[in-house]
Design an enzyme around this catalytic site. Structure first.
Site, short mmCIF file in Angstrom:
data_model
loop_
_atom_site.label_atom_id
_atom_site.label_comp_id
_atom_site.label_asym_id
_atom_site.label_seq_id
_atom_site.Cartn_x
_atom_site.Cartn_y
_atom_site.Cartn_z
N CYS A 198 7.39 -0.93 6.62
CA CYS A 198 6.69 0.46 6.03
C CYS A 198 7.78 0.84 5.03
O CYS A 198 9.18 0.94 5.28
CB CYS A 198 6.50 1.41 6.92
SG CYS A 198 6.07 3.34 6.61
N LEU A 199 7.43 1.48 3.84
CA LEU A 199 8.22 1.91 2.79
C LEU A 199 8.92 3.26 3.24
O LEU A 199 10.06 3.62 2.72
CB LEU A 199 7.46 2.34 1.55
CG LEU A 199 6.81 0.94 0.57
CD1 LEU A 199 5.89 1.52 -0.37
CD2 LEU A 199 7.86 0.18 0.20
N GLY A 236 0.77 -1.19 -0.07
CA GLY A 236 0.10 -0.02 0.11
C GLY A 236 0.90 1.29 -0.09
O GLY A 236 2.21 1.27 0.12
N HIS A 273 -2.85 0.76 8.76
CA HIS A 273 -1.52 1.34 8.70
C HIS A 273 -1.63 2.54 7.61
O HIS A 273 -1.02 3.53 7.95
CB HIS A 273 -0.79 0.15 8.05
CG HIS A 273 0.74 0.66 7.62
ND1 HIS A 273 1.91 0.09 8.26
CD2 HIS A 273 1.29 1.51 6.79
CE1 HIS A 273 2.81 0.75 7.71
NE2 HIS A 273 2.87 1.36 6.87
N GLU A 274 -2.26 2.57 6.55
CA GLU A 274 -2.45 3.67 5.45
C GLU A 274 -3.09 4.74 6.18
O GLU A 274 -2.82 5.96 6.03
CB GLU A 274 -2.66 3.30 4.34
CG GLU A 274 -2.24 2.13 3.64
CD GLU A 274 -0.67 2.14 3.21
OE1 GLU A 274 -0.19 3.21 3.63
OE2 GLU A 274 -0.11 1.16 3.16
N HIS A 278 -1.01 6.78 8.41
CA HIS A 278 -0.34 7.97 7.65
C HIS A 278 -1.02 9.15 7.14
O HIS A 278 -0.35 10.13 7.49
CB HIS A 278 0.37 7.26 6.12
CG HIS A 278 1.29 6.22 6.27
ND1 HIS A 278 2.65 6.55 6.99
CD2 HIS A 278 1.51 4.90 5.83
CE1 HIS A 278 3.54 5.52 6.78
NE2 HIS A 278 3.04 4.68 6.13
N GLN A 298 3.14 9.87 2.23
CA GLN A 298 4.51 9.31 2.03
C GLN A 298 5.28 9.58 0.69
O GLN A 298 6.50 9.88 0.88
CB GLN A 298 4.36 7.80 1.80
CG GLN A 298 3.87 7.04 2.95
CD GLN A 298 3.83 5.49 2.77
OE1 GLN A 298 2.88 4.98 2.43
NE2 GLN A 298 4.93 4.70 3.43
O1 GNR Z 1 4.34 -2.68 1.82
C1 GNR Z 1 3.84 -2.73 2.86
N1 GNR Z 1 3.74 -3.90 3.63
C2 GNR Z 1 3.29 -4.06 4.78
C3 GNR Z 1 3.39 -5.10 5.61
C4 GNR Z 1 2.79 -5.37 6.85
C5 GNR Z 1 1.75 -4.34 7.26
C6 GNR Z 1 1.96 -3.02 6.52
C7 GNR Z 1 2.38 -2.87 5.19
S1 GNR Z 1 2.12 -1.37 4.33
C8 GNR Z 1 3.77 -1.20 3.43
C9 GNR Z 1 3.66 -0.23 2.54
C10 GNR Z 1 3.86 1.08 3.12
O2 GNR Z 1 4.43 1.64 3.93
N2 GNR Z 1 2.73 1.50 3.22
O3 GNR Z 1 2.28 2.79 4.06
NI NI Z 2 3.82 2.51 5.63
#
Ligand code: GNR
Ligand code: NI
Length: 169
Positions: A92-93, A46, A134-135, A138, A51
């Site tokens: 997280c990226l 995601g 998670h998103e 953000h 980001q």
């Molecule tokens: O690529 C992503 N993998 C992930 C794995 C476990 C829980 C959340 C994520 S989101 C992350 C991409 C990202 O940073 N999205 O904001």
């Molecule tokens: Ni993330």
């Protein structure tokens, strides 16, 4: 289509609270396309607009194995979360090469609009539920490491500084 640079923790721009999308126009379509391209290229499950330094409530996601089921959430709202919680190892990226367990509600129900302004709802668990939460964090200026202990967060900041230095060389 462009690959957008992804901000890295603890960049203060990751703390900006995103504003709702008002106009479902060509500019939004271009942003969604760039974000999807950036997410697939990274690769990530995601990506939230925050980001890539765009402070609007836009999320792209693909939780499919084949990576061919793009989901676009504009102005997402949490309608319901389950009482039951689960631990999930998150990454997280914006925090490259770091993973740790976070506890979140197991199931969520979310209402959003697609990129053309059509409303829809989804309910799910597993990676979909984890990633959506998670998103959406953000978009509120929150990174998953904020759920971890202050000591762990300090270690991550140290690692990120070291990483930044090594990338500059
Ligand atoms: O690529 C992503 N993998 C992930 C794995 C476990 C829980 C959340 C994520 S989101 C992350 C991409 C990202 O940073 N999205 O904001
Ligand atoms: Ni993330």
């Amino acid at each position: 289509m462009a690959i957008l640079p992804i901000l890295c923790y603890p960049d203060p721009r990751l703390r900006v609270v995103a504003k709702p999308v008002v106009h479902f126009d060509d500019s939004l379509q271009a942003t969604v396309a760039d974000m999807a391209h950036t997410m697939y290229e990274a690769p990530g499950v995601g990506l939230a607009a925050t980001q890539v330094d765009i402070h609007l409530r836009i999320i792209v996601m693909d939780v499919s194995d084949a990576r061919n089921e793009l989901l676009v959430f504009i102005n997402p709202e949490l309608l319901w979360v389950s009482e039951e919680k689960k631990l999930w190892k998150e990454g997280c990226l914006s925090v490259p090469d770091f993973f740790d367990e976070v506890e979140r509600p197991d199931r969520v129900q979310v209402k959003a609009h697609d990129q053309f302004g059509r409303p829809f709802e989804v309910e799910g668990d597993g990676l979909l539920a984890v990633c959506l939460q998670h998103e959406m964090d953000h978009l509120l200026g929150k990174v998953f490491v904020e759920y971890l202990s202050p000591l762990k967060r300090l270690r991550i900041k140290g690692k990120m500084k070291k990483r930044e230095r090594s990338l500059q060389e």
